[in-house]
Motif scaffolding. Structure first.
Motif, PDB file in Angstrom:
ATOM      1  N   GLY A  13       0.787  -1.233   0.000  1.00 28.15           N
ATOM      2  CA  GLY A  13       0.000   0.000   0.000  1.00 28.15           C
ATOM      3  C   GLY A  13       0.809   1.268   0.000  1.00 28.15           C
ATOM      4  N   ARG A  14       1.141   1.752   1.147  1.00 31.59           N
ATOM      5  CA  ARG A  14       1.874   3.008   1.311  1.00 31.59           C
ATOM      6  C   ARG A  14       3.364   2.786   1.380  1.00 31.59           C
ATOM      7  NH1 ARG A  14      -1.206   7.146   5.120  1.00 31.59           N
ATOM      8  NH2 ARG A  14      -3.256   6.932   4.216  1.00 31.59           N
ATOM      9  N   ASN A  15       3.786   1.624   0.957  1.00 33.76           N
ATOM     10  CA  ASN A  15       5.202   1.268   1.020  1.00 33.76           C
ATOM     11  C   ASN A  15       5.688   1.295   2.473  1.00 33.76           C
ATOM     12  OD1 ASN A  15       7.592   0.412  -0.122  1.00 33.76           O
ATOM     13  ND2 ASN A  15       8.359   2.488  -0.426  1.00 33.76           N
ATOM     14  N   GLU A  16       4.914   0.642   3.347  1.00 25.49           N
ATOM     15  CA  GLU A  16       5.250   0.583   4.763  1.00 25.49           C
ATOM     16  C   GLU A  16       5.218  -0.868   5.223  1.00 25.49           C
ATOM     17  OE1 GLU A  16       0.686   1.822   6.008  1.00 25.49           O
ATOM     18  OE2 GLU A  16       2.315   3.159   6.526  1.00 25.49           O
ATOM     19  N   ARG A  21       2.828   0.266   9.469  1.00 23.77           N
ATOM     20  CA  ARG A  21       1.384   0.408   9.258  1.00 23.77           C
ATOM     21  C   ARG A  21       0.652   0.382  10.603  1.00 23.77           C
ATOM     22  NH1 ARG A  21      -3.284  -3.147   7.611  1.00 23.77           N
ATOM     23  NH2 ARG A  21      -4.590  -1.765   6.386  1.00 23.77           N
ATOM     24  N   ALA A  22       1.059  -0.519  11.493  1.00 26.44           N
ATOM     25  CA  ALA A  22       0.435  -0.595  12.820  1.00 26.44           C
ATOM     26  C   ALA A  22       0.648   0.707  13.589  1.00 26.44           C
ATOM     27  CB  ALA A  22       0.981  -1.782  13.601  1.00 26.44           C
ATOM     28  N   ASP A  23       1.850   1.274  13.505  1.00 31.60           N
ATOM     29  CA  ASP A  23       2.122   2.553  14.178  1.00 31.60           C
ATOM     30  C   ASP A  23       1.217   3.651  13.632  1.00 31.60           C
ATOM     31  OD1 ASP A  23       4.117   1.478  15.769  1.00 31.60           O
ATOM     32  OD2 ASP A  23       5.749   2.110  14.440  1.00 31.60           O
ATOM     33  N   ARG A  24       1.087   3.732  12.298  1.00 37.30           N
ATOM     34  CA  ARG A  24       0.238   4.744  11.686  1.00 37.30           C
ATOM     35  C   ARG A  24      -1.218   4.533  12.072  1.00 37.30           C
ATOM     36  NH1 ARG A  24      -2.897   4.347   7.464  1.00 37.30           N
ATOM     37  NH2 ARG A  24      -1.840   2.528   6.603  1.00 37.30           N
ATOM     38  N   MET A  25      -1.678   3.296  11.989  1.00 34.42           N
ATOM     39  CA  MET A  25      -3.077   3.007  12.304  1.00 34.42           C
ATOM     40  C   MET A  25      -3.371   3.268  13.780  1.00 34.42           C
ATOM     41  SD  MET A  25      -3.837  -0.301   9.923  1.00 34.42           S
ATOM     42  CE  MET A  25      -5.566  -0.372  10.357  1.00 34.42           C
ATOM     43  N   PRO A  98       0.430  -4.798  15.853  1.00 36.69           N
ATOM     44  CA  PRO A  98      -0.600  -5.079  14.834  1.00 36.69           C
ATOM     45  C   PRO A  98      -1.834  -5.762  15.421  1.00 36.69           C
ATOM     46  CG  PRO A  98       1.567  -5.628  13.970  1.00 36.69           C
ATOM     47  CD  PRO A  98       1.739  -5.326  15.436  1.00 36.69           C
ATOM     48  N   GLN A  99      -1.632  -6.705  16.323  1.00 35.22           N
ATOM     49  CA  GLN A  99      -2.753  -7.390  16.963  1.00 35.22           C
ATOM     50  C   GLN A  99      -3.493  -6.432  17.901  1.00 35.22           C
ATOM     51  OE1 GLN A  99       0.441  -8.424  16.937  1.00 35.22           O
ATOM     52  NE2 GLN A  99       0.447 -10.367  15.837  1.00 35.22           N
ATOM     53  N   ALA A 100      -2.746  -5.612  18.620  1.00 34.90           N
ATOM     54  CA  ALA A 100      -3.359  -4.651  19.543  1.00 34.90           C
ATOM     55  C   ALA A 100      -4.208  -3.632  18.772  1.00 34.90           C
ATOM     56  CB  ALA A 100      -2.278  -3.932  20.361  1.00 34.90           C
ATOM     57  N   VAL A 101      -3.755  -3.215  17.601  1.00 38.01           N
ATOM     58  CA  VAL A 101      -4.522  -2.270  16.790  1.00 38.01           C
ATOM     59  C   VAL A 101      -5.842  -2.900  16.372  1.00 38.01           C
ATOM     60  CG1 VAL A 101      -4.584  -1.072  14.558  1.00 38.01           C
ATOM     61  CG2 VAL A 101      -2.550  -0.920  15.992  1.00 38.01           C
TER      62      VAL A 101
END
Length: 165
Positions: A13-16, A21-25, A98-101
């Motif tokens: 996606g955003r090249n992450e 991605r988890a940090d951004r989300m 990622p799981q926490a998000v």
């Protein structure tokens, strides 16, 4: 396979990476929660004061039941919308962002549903006390439909209409 190839394959996606991605989300989710938390906490605070007013004793039994249900829904909504903060604090540094998000996102959706129920029952109670007219359930239904359209229908339509596989 080299570390560079593995890293490039994990990017989407955003090249992450998944962690990026988890940090951004997580950041986006916390911003969303701040808006909902403020509203639910103000509403819940006002609800808590109603029982201490002289007018509370004059409410009909059904209105007192609606009030109690509203307070309980408000307490549950508050808990669900504050839950992601506790979740983050308790799992921070455990490499499960990622799981926490995903868990926090689901908890937030539950909190929004509970907030919808709290606002609905609050509106019902206020309109029943302000006026005993038969149009109250219709007005509340209209407002709930509006919330549903703004909070769920439009976002889900946008997601399905503009999301590509």
């Amino acid at each position: 396979m080299t570390d560079t190839a593995t890293s490039a394959e994990q990017r989407t996606g955003r090249n992450e990476t998944e962690e990026e991605r988890a940090d951004r989300m997580w950041g986006e989710l916390i911003q969303e929660i701040r808006v909902a938390q403020t509203g639910v906490q103000i509403l819940f605070g006002f609800l808590l004061t109603v029982v201490f007013t002289p007018r509370y004793a004059d409410l009909r039994d059904i209105d007192q039941v609606i009030y109690i249900v509203t307070v309980v829904l408000g307490a549950c909504a508050t808990g669900a919308l504050i839950g992601p903060v506790s979740l983050h604090r308790l799992v921070s540094g455990r490499r499960v962002k990622p799981q926490a998000v995903r868990v926090a996102s689901r908890l937030t959706l539950v909190g929004l549903l509970l907030l919808l129920a709290t606002m609905t029952s609050s509106l019902l109670l206020i309109l029943r006390v302000a006026t005993h007219d038969a149009f109250v359930p219709w007005l509340v239904t209209g407002v709930v439909a509006w919330y549903g359209l703004c909070w769920f229908v439009l976002p889900l339509w946008t997601r399905s209409h503009y999301t590509t596989d």
